[in-house]
Design a protein around this motif. Structure first.
Motif, PDB file in Angstrom:
ATOM      1  N   GLU A   1       5.254   5.761   5.144  1.00 15.56           N
ATOM      2  CA  GLU A   1       6.441   5.044   5.617  1.00 15.56           C
ATOM      3  C   GLU A   1       7.537   4.999   4.555  1.00 15.56           C
ATOM      4  O   GLU A   1       8.570   4.386   4.756  1.00 15.56           O
ATOM      5  CB  GLU A   1       6.070   3.615   6.028  1.00 15.56           C
ATOM      6  CG  GLU A   1       5.092   3.527   7.170  1.00 15.56           C
ATOM      7  CD  GLU A   1       5.661   4.019   8.495  1.00 15.56           C
ATOM      8  OE1 GLU A   1       6.888   3.966   8.676  1.00 15.56           O
ATOM      9  OE2 GLU A   1       4.875   4.464   9.334  1.00 15.56           O
ATOM     10  N   CYS A   2       7.291   5.606   3.390  1.00 13.14           N
ATOM     11  CA  CYS A   2       8.231   5.538   2.274  1.00 13.14           C
ATOM     12  C   CYS A   2       8.959   6.855   2.076  1.00 13.14           C
ATOM     13  O   CYS A   2       8.468   7.908   2.441  1.00 13.14           O
ATOM     14  CB  CYS A   2       7.493   5.206   0.981  1.00 13.14           C
ATOM     15  SG  CYS A   2       6.804   3.555   0.942  1.00 13.14           S
ATOM     16  N   PHE A   3      10.121   6.753   1.462  1.00  8.08           N
ATOM     17  CA  PHE A   3      10.844   7.947   1.070  1.00  8.08           C
ATOM     18  C   PHE A   3      11.624   7.633  -0.200  1.00  8.08           C
ATOM     19  O   PHE A   3      11.959   6.484  -0.475  1.00  8.08           O
ATOM     20  CB  PHE A   3      11.761   8.449   2.188  1.00  8.08           C
ATOM     21  CG  PHE A   3      12.696   7.408   2.735  1.00  8.08           C
ATOM     22  CD1 PHE A   3      13.992   7.294   2.250  1.00  8.08           C
ATOM     23  CD2 PHE A   3      12.273   6.543   3.737  1.00  8.08           C
ATOM     24  CE1 PHE A   3      14.853   6.337   2.745  1.00  8.08           C
ATOM     25  CE2 PHE A   3      13.144   5.586   4.246  1.00  8.08           C
ATOM     26  CZ  PHE A   3      14.430   5.474   3.744  1.00  8.08           C
TER      27      PHE A   3
ATOM     28  N   LYS B   1       0.832  -1.209   0.000  1.00  8.65           N
ATOM     29  CA  LYS B   1       0.000   0.000   0.000  1.00  8.65           C
ATOM     30  C   LYS B   1       0.865   1.257   0.000  1.00  8.65           C
ATOM     31  O   LYS B   1       0.633   2.196  -0.763  1.00  8.65           O
ATOM     32  CB  LYS B   1      -0.935  -0.006   1.208  1.00  8.65           C
ATOM     33  CG  LYS B   1      -1.800   1.244   1.332  1.00  8.65           C
ATOM     34  CD  LYS B   1      -2.572   1.270   2.622  1.00  8.65           C
ATOM     35  CE  LYS B   1      -1.602   1.604   3.716  1.00  8.65           C
ATOM     36  NZ  LYS B   1      -2.120   1.799   5.029  1.00  8.65           N
ATOM     37  N   ASN B   2       1.893   1.275   0.845  1.00  8.65           N
ATOM     38  CA  ASN B   2       2.762   2.445   0.939  1.00  8.65           C
ATOM     39  C   ASN B   2       3.582   2.655  -0.326  1.00  8.65           C
ATOM     40  O   ASN B   2       3.732   3.783  -0.797  1.00  8.65           O
ATOM     41  CB  ASN B   2       3.663   2.344   2.164  1.00  8.65           C
ATOM     42  CG  ASN B   2       2.982   2.808   3.415  1.00  8.65           C
ATOM     43  OD1 ASN B   2       2.920   4.007   3.663  1.00  8.65           O
ATOM     44  ND2 ASN B   2       2.434   1.895   4.185  1.00  8.65           N
ATOM     45  N   PHE B   3       4.145   1.580  -0.898  1.00  5.45           N
ATOM     46  CA  PHE B   3       4.886   1.709  -2.148  1.00  5.45           C
ATOM     47  C   PHE B   3       3.997   2.254  -3.255  1.00  5.45           C
ATOM     48  O   PHE B   3       4.390   3.143  -4.006  1.00  5.45           O
ATOM     49  CB  PHE B   3       5.471   0.368  -2.588  1.00  5.45           C
ATOM     50  CG  PHE B   3       6.793   0.018  -1.955  1.00  5.45           C
ATOM     51  CD1 PHE B   3       7.728   0.986  -1.627  1.00  5.45           C
ATOM     52  CD2 PHE B   3       7.121  -1.303  -1.711  1.00  5.45           C
ATOM     53  CE1 PHE B   3       8.949   0.655  -1.062  1.00  5.45           C
ATOM     54  CE2 PHE B   3       8.341  -1.649  -1.154  1.00  5.45           C
ATOM     55  CZ  PHE B   3       9.252  -0.671  -0.833  1.00  5.45           C
ATOM     56  N   GLU B   4       2.779   1.718  -3.366  1.00  4.51           N
ATOM     57  CA  GLU B   4       1.884   2.157  -4.433  1.00  4.51           C
ATOM     58  C   GLU B   4       1.406   3.584  -4.217  1.00  4.51           C
ATOM     59  O   GLU B   4       1.299   4.352  -5.176  1.00  4.51           O
ATOM     60  CB  GLU B   4       0.729   1.167  -4.588  1.00  4.51           C
ATOM     61  CG  GLU B   4       1.220  -0.161  -5.158  1.00  4.51           C
ATOM     62  CD  GLU B   4       0.149  -1.223  -5.308  1.00  4.51           C
ATOM     63  OE1 GLU B   4      -0.986  -1.031  -4.801  1.00  4.51           O
ATOM     64  OE2 GLU B   4       0.457  -2.263  -5.935  1.00  4.51           O
TER      65      GLU B   4
ATOM     66  N   TYR C   1      11.319   1.690   1.970  1.00  2.00           N
ATOM     67  CA  TYR C   1      10.367   1.504   3.067  1.00  2.00           C
ATOM     68  C   TYR C   1      11.145   0.960   4.251  1.00  2.00           C
ATOM     69  O   TYR C   1      11.813  -0.066   4.141  1.00  2.00           O
ATOM     70  CB  TYR C   1       9.271   0.520   2.652  1.00  2.00           C
ATOM     71  CG  TYR C   1       8.242   0.235   3.726  1.00  2.00           C
ATOM     72  CD1 TYR C   1       7.078   0.970   3.799  1.00  2.00           C
ATOM     73  CD2 TYR C   1       8.436  -0.771   4.658  1.00  2.00           C
ATOM     74  CE1 TYR C   1       6.129   0.715   4.775  1.00  2.00           C
ATOM     75  CE2 TYR C   1       7.496  -1.035   5.643  1.00  2.00           C
ATOM     76  CZ  TYR C   1       6.347  -0.290   5.693  1.00  2.00           C
ATOM     77  OH  TYR C   1       5.411  -0.535   6.662  1.00  2.00           O
ATOM     78  N   HIS C   2      11.080   1.649   5.382  1.00  2.00           N
ATOM     79  CA  HIS C   2      11.712   1.157   6.608  1.00  2.00           C
ATOM     80  C   HIS C   2      10.747   0.229   7.315  1.00  2.00           C
ATOM     81  O   HIS C   2       9.630   0.623   7.630  1.00  2.00           O
ATOM     82  CB  HIS C   2      12.066   2.314   7.539  1.00  2.00           C
ATOM     83  CG  HIS C   2      13.442   2.824   7.319  1.00  2.00           C
ATOM     84  ND1 HIS C   2      14.009   3.747   8.132  1.00  2.00           N
ATOM     85  CD2 HIS C   2      14.373   2.539   6.402  1.00  2.00           C
ATOM     86  CE1 HIS C   2      15.232   4.019   7.734  1.00  2.00           C
ATOM     87  NE2 HIS C   2      15.471   3.298   6.669  1.00  2.00           N
TER      88      HIS C   2
END
Length: 94
Positions: free
Chosen positions: A50-52, A37-40, A70-71
Motif C-alpha cells: 500500500e506504500c509508494f 507493517k506496510n511502512f516497515e 501510504y494511501h
C-alpha cells in the motif's frame, strides 16, 4: 532492519483517529497495524503493497526529498500519510 521510531507511531495513531473518527477502536487499531507493517516493509525493501516512494524538489538544499507514503484505503484521494525514510525509522538488530 528498520522499525518506525516510538515517537512516530503516536503521530500515526492520532492521524488515523482523526481521519477515521466514525470507525470503531478495533478498526482503527487494525488500520494502525497495517500502516506500520506496510511502512516497515517498504523501508526494509520488502515492498509494502500500500506504500509508494515520493520524490520532490527540496526548497532548502536544491536536491530531492523522499518520503514513503501510504494511501488510507477508506478515502485514498484525501487521506494519505507519509514518513521520512531517513528520520522516522531506527535500526534494530535482528
Amino acid at each position: 532492519m528498520k522499525r518506525l521510531k516510538k515517537t512516530t507511531v503516536p503521530c500515526i495513531r492520532n492521524f488515523i483517529k482523526t481521519v477515521t473518527s466514525n470507525s470503531s477502536k478495533s478498526e482503527q487499531a487494525a488500520l494502525l497495524n497495517d500502516v506500520i507493517k506496510n511502512f516497515e516493509c517498504a523501508a526494509n525493501g520488502g515492498g509494502g503493497h500500500e506504500c509508494f516512494f515520493v520524490h520532490f524538489p527540496s526548497k532548502c538544499s536544491g536536491g530531492l526529498n523522499t518520503v514513503i507514503a501510504y494511501h488510507m484505503t477508506s478515502d485514498p484521494a484525501r487521506h494519505c500519510i507519509a514518513v521520512d525514510p531517513f528520520h522516522d525509522f531506527e535500526d534494530i538488530d535482528d
